[in-house]
Motif scaffolding. Structure first.
Motif, PDB file in Angstrom:
ATOM      1  N   LYS A  68       0.794  -1.244   0.000  1.00 22.04           N
ATOM      2  CA  LYS A  68       0.000   0.000   0.000  1.00 22.04           C
ATOM      3  C   LYS A  68       0.814   1.276   0.000  1.00 22.04           C
ATOM      4  O   LYS A  68       0.344   2.319  -0.420  1.00 22.04           O
ATOM      5  CB  LYS A  68      -0.853   0.044   1.280  1.00 22.04           C
ATOM      6  CG  LYS A  68      -2.067  -0.815   1.243  1.00 22.04           C
ATOM      7  CD  LYS A  68      -2.992  -0.391   2.359  1.00 22.04           C
ATOM      8  CE  LYS A  68      -4.199  -1.280   2.418  1.00 22.04           C
ATOM      9  NZ  LYS A  68      -4.999  -0.985   3.601  1.00 22.04           N
TER      10      LYS A  68
ATOM     11  N   SER B 213       1.768   8.920   5.555  1.00 24.57           N
ATOM     12  CA  SER B 213       0.502   9.667   5.583  1.00 24.57           C
ATOM     13  C   SER B 213       0.811  11.160   5.638  1.00 24.57           C
ATOM     14  O   SER B 213       1.528  11.606   6.530  1.00 24.57           O
ATOM     15  CB  SER B 213      -0.306   9.329   6.832  1.00 24.57           C
ATOM     16  OG  SER B 213      -0.587   7.962   6.874  1.00 24.57           O
TER      17      SER B 213
ATOM     18  N   LYS C 167      -3.470  13.779   8.995  1.00 26.24           N
ATOM     19  CA  LYS C 167      -3.984  12.960  10.105  1.00 26.24           C
ATOM     20  C   LYS C 167      -5.406  12.547   9.775  1.00 26.24           C
ATOM     21  O   LYS C 167      -6.098  13.234   9.024  1.00 26.24           O
ATOM     22  CB  LYS C 167      -4.007  13.781  11.390  1.00 26.24           C
ATOM     23  CG  LYS C 167      -2.641  14.048  11.953  1.00 26.24           C
ATOM     24  CD  LYS C 167      -2.773  14.461  13.403  1.00 26.24           C
ATOM     25  CE  LYS C 167      -2.300  15.868  13.585  1.00 26.24           C
ATOM     26  NZ  LYS C 167      -2.215  16.310  14.953  1.00 26.24           N
TER      27      LYS C 167
ATOM     28  N   PRO D  30     -16.159   4.601   6.093  1.00 24.85           N
ATOM     29  CA  PRO D  30     -15.555   3.903   7.244  1.00 24.85           C
ATOM     30  C   PRO D  30     -15.455   4.871   8.428  1.00 24.85           C
ATOM     31  O   PRO D  30     -15.231   6.070   8.227  1.00 24.85           O
ATOM     32  CB  PRO D  30     -14.151   3.523   6.764  1.00 24.85           C
ATOM     33  CG  PRO D  30     -14.083   3.849   5.311  1.00 24.85           C
ATOM     34  CD  PRO D  30     -15.188   4.816   5.010  1.00 24.85           C
TER      35      PRO D  30
ATOM     36  N   GLN E  33      -2.904   4.531  -2.080  1.00 29.86           N
ATOM     37  CA  GLN E  33      -3.276   5.075  -0.768  1.00 29.86           C
ATOM     38  C   GLN E  33      -3.302   6.597  -0.897  1.00 29.86           C
ATOM     39  O   GLN E  33      -2.264   7.256  -0.934  1.00 29.86           O
ATOM     40  CB  GLN E  33      -2.266   4.564   0.278  1.00 29.86           C
ATOM     41  CG  GLN E  33      -2.183   5.229   1.621  1.00 29.86           C
ATOM     42  CD  GLN E  33      -3.469   5.335   2.407  1.00 29.86           C
ATOM     43  OE1 GLN E  33      -4.370   6.076   2.011  1.00 29.86           O
ATOM     44  NE2 GLN E  33      -3.563   4.625   3.527  1.00 29.86           N
ATOM     45  N   ALA E  34      -4.527   7.138  -0.968  1.00 21.90           N
ATOM     46  CA  ALA E  34      -4.709   8.562  -1.285  1.00 21.90           C
ATOM     47  C   ALA E  34      -4.089   9.495  -0.251  1.00 21.90           C
ATOM     48  O   ALA E  34      -3.780  10.647  -0.547  1.00 21.90           O
ATOM     49  CB  ALA E  34      -6.197   8.857  -1.415  1.00 21.90           C
TER      50      ALA E  34
HETATM   51  N1  EPU Z   1      -9.119   4.338   2.499  1.00 21.75           N
HETATM   52  C1  EPU Z   1      -9.713   4.698   1.322  1.00 21.75           C
HETATM   53  N2  EPU Z   1      -8.936   5.210   0.319  1.00 21.75           N
HETATM   54  C2  EPU Z   1      -7.609   5.385   0.465  1.00 21.75           C
HETATM   55  C3  EPU Z   1      -6.990   5.034   1.683  1.00 21.75           C
HETATM   56  C4  EPU Z   1      -7.778   4.501   2.688  1.00 21.75           C
HETATM   57  O1  EPU Z   1     -10.918   4.562   1.139  1.00 21.75           O
HETATM   58  O2  EPU Z   1      -6.959   5.845  -0.493  1.00 21.75           O
HETATM   59  C5  EPU Z   1      -9.936   3.711   3.560  1.00 21.75           C
HETATM   60  C6  EPU Z   1      -9.655   2.215   3.618  1.00 21.75           C
HETATM   61  O3  EPU Z   1     -10.483   1.504   2.762  1.00 21.75           O
HETATM   62  C7  EPU Z   1      -9.959   1.878   5.051  1.00 21.75           C
HETATM   63  C8  EPU Z   1      -9.591   3.147   5.788  1.00 21.75           C
HETATM   64  O4  EPU Z   1      -9.542   4.187   4.811  1.00 21.75           O
HETATM   65  O5  EPU Z   1     -11.323   1.637   5.251  1.00 21.75           O
HETATM   66  C9  EPU Z   1      -8.290   3.039   6.550  1.00 21.75           C
HETATM   67  O6  EPU Z   1      -7.224   2.798   5.639  1.00 21.75           O
HETATM   68  P1  EPU Z   1      -5.813   2.178   6.109  1.00 21.75           P
HETATM   69  O7  EPU Z   1      -6.022   0.953   6.900  1.00 21.75           O
HETATM   70  O8  EPU Z   1      -4.936   2.115   4.917  1.00 21.75           O
HETATM   71  O9  EPU Z   1      -5.252   3.219   7.156  1.00 21.75           O
HETATM   72  P2  EPU Z   1      -5.232   4.797   7.208  1.00 21.75           P
HETATM   73  O10 EPU Z   1      -6.205   5.260   8.220  1.00 21.75           O
HETATM   74  O11 EPU Z   1      -5.337   5.380   5.842  1.00 21.75           O
HETATM   75  C10 EPU Z   1      -3.494   4.854   9.171  1.00 21.75           C
HETATM   76  C11 EPU Z   1      -2.184   5.521   9.494  1.00 21.75           C
HETATM   77  C12 EPU Z   1      -1.033   4.834   8.792  1.00 21.75           C
HETATM   78  C13 EPU Z   1      -0.995   3.384   9.231  1.00 21.75           C
HETATM   79  C14 EPU Z   1      -2.346   2.730   8.901  1.00 21.75           C
HETATM   80  C15 EPU Z   1      -2.435   1.325   9.417  1.00 21.75           C
HETATM   81  C16 EPU Z   1      -2.721   7.833   9.980  1.00 21.75           C
HETATM   82  C17 EPU Z   1      -2.654   9.259   9.513  1.00 21.75           C
HETATM   83  N3  EPU Z   1      -2.234   6.923   9.141  1.00 21.75           N
HETATM   84  O12 EPU Z   1      -3.730   5.058   7.775  1.00 21.75           O
HETATM   85  O13 EPU Z   1       0.167   5.449   9.235  1.00 21.75           O
HETATM   86  O14 EPU Z   1       0.053   2.672   8.586  1.00 21.75           O
HETATM   87  O15 EPU Z   1      -3.417   3.487   9.523  1.00 21.75           O
HETATM   88  O16 EPU Z   1      -2.512   1.328  10.813  1.00 21.75           O
HETATM   89  O17 EPU Z   1      -3.181   7.581  11.089  1.00 21.75           O
HETATM   90  C18 EPU Z   1       1.743   7.166   8.747  1.00 21.75           C
HETATM   91  O18 EPU Z   1       1.426   7.690   9.811  1.00 21.75           O
HETATM   92  O19 EPU Z   1       2.620   7.697   7.996  1.00 21.75           O
HETATM   93  C19 EPU Z   1       1.081   5.954   8.313  1.00 21.75           C
HETATM   94  C20 EPU Z   1       1.337   5.385   7.138  1.00 21.75           C
END
Ligand code: EPU
Length: 336
Positions: A224, A236, A239, A259, A295-296
């Motif tokens: 991702k 990311s 936040k 979500p 990953q947007a």
């Molecule tokens: N989602 C989308 N489109 C996207 C990206 C995500 O619809 O382009 C949806 C996914 O389908 C899912 C939800 O958003 O339902 C969560 O996505 P994901 O599990 O990829 O996690 P995230 O919330 O986007 C956070 C952290 C990441 C960490 C992941 C996994 C923050 C700002 N980011 O991302 O941390 O790896 O959870 O725990 O909290 C970082 O801090 O640099 C980082 C990569």
């Protein structure tokens, strides 16, 4: 310890932004830090792995690169262990060192870019674990006085991607040593995060150990998140916002599949990546930068973008998401 002038930071930030620092030196020990701060009248700026920073202009400061290393066992019982690690240790190397010794607690934080010293600043987190869950205490040097200070876990005031080092102590310390409390047996595993669980299922692992979890986390991250060595980025960029229940219900009415997760004080946390994707930014390129196709939430530097270009893109995304959803995104990355 060698001080360099008009030094390029391009190789020292994962966005690969080509700015210059007025002065630069790498500190390998606490003594180096004291020597460096004693000889400059410029403001001191501490650099770690450069993986959570966006430089938008030359840095008119003395850049002090935290290269303090060393990993040591401080105390142990039958079940637990306290380990001290230098702030300049590469985070993922430290994680692998722990897993190799079968010390549990940080396996979910595998492959996060950056250094040990930067980890507490933003309370790094992934796949259901945050740094604060394994954090014991830290030592830091006050850049103004040269005094060494100790911060307990409570004193760090950890929150979601947040700590006292982003507020009261912002820019005033170099984190020299971090103490972790890990388990030696009966590891508490966190394997329920959806993406992690499906990776373990895919590998037919029903009873994972810390090595299995680390490997699964690495696989998910690699699928991702772009590797900064090939595509500049800082993970990311924003936040995940926490919004009022009222605003959440309004959005959910129009987008029933949004979500969401419960957050403190009755707020609702929603993924910034989802909001950005809904607005059509995912995979969209603007000039030399864009939002990553898998990953947007991750902004990437395709080809020698300047920090200002990336900041402009981030600003457009913030405005567009706000105009459409009424949700104000805030950067997770430190913008200089
Ligand atoms: N989602 C989308 N489109 C996207 C990206 C995500 O619809 O382009 C949806 C996914 O389908 C899912 C939800 O958003 O339902 C969560 O996505 P994901 O599990 O990829 O996690 P995230 O919330 O986007 C956070 C952290 C990441 C960490 C992941 C996994 C923050 C700002 N980011 O991302 O941390 O790896 O959870 O725990 O909290 C970082 O801090 O640099 C980082 C990569």
């Amino acid at each position: 310890m060698q001080v360099k002038h008009q030094f390029s930071l391009k190789e020292l930030n994962t966005f690969g932004i080509g700015v210059f620092a007025t002065a630069y030196c790498a500190a390998e020990t606490e003594a180096d830090v004291l020597e460096a701060i004693g000889q400059t009248s410029l403001p001191v700026f501490v650099l770690g792995g450069g993986s959570n920073i966006l430089f938008t202009e030359d840095i008119q400061a003395f850049v002090l690169h935290n290269k303090i290393t060393g990993i040591e066992i401080v105390e142990e019982s039958d079940s637990d262990i306290i380990i001290k690690a230098g702030g300049g240790e590469v985070w993922h190397s430290f994680v692998l060192w722990c897993i190799d010794k079968d010390y549990g607690g940080i396996e979910n934080l595998s492959l996060i870019p950056g250094t040990v010293g930067a980890a507490p600043v933003q309370n790094i987190g992934a796949y259901g674990v945050e740094l604060k869950d394994v954090f014991h205490s830290l030592e830091a040097i006050d850049l103004l006085t040269g005094n060494t200070l100790t911060f307990s876990k409570e004193a760090c005031k950890f929150g979601y991607r947040d700590s006292i080092f982003k507020h009261e102590w912002k820019g005033r310390l170099i984190i020299s040593r971090v103490y972790f409390q890990l388990t030696k047996k009966n590891h508490k595993l966190h394997s329920s995060y959806a993406a992690l669980k499906s990776e373990l299922d895919k590998q037919h692992i029903t009873d994972p150990g810390i090595l299995d979890i680390s490997r699964a986390v690495i696989a998910v991250r690699q699928s991702k998140l772009p590797d900064p060595k090939t595509l500049g980025n800082a993970g990311s960029f924003f936040k995940n916002p926490e919004i009022s229940r009222e605003l959440f219900l309004k959005i959910q009415e129009k987008y029933p599949s949004i979500p969401h997760y419960p957050a403190a004080e009755g707020l609702v946390k929603i993924p910034a990546g989802w909001l950005i994707e809904q607005r059509g930014w995912k995979g969209r390129r603007k000039g030399n930068c864009g939002s990553y196709e898998q990953q947007a939430l991750v902004l990437v530097n395709y080809n020698d973008a300047t920090g200002k270009e990336i900041l402009q893109l981030a600003t457009e995304i913030i405005e567009d998401v706000y105009d459409h959803f009424g949700v104000k995104l805030s950067p997770e990355v430190n913008i200089m």
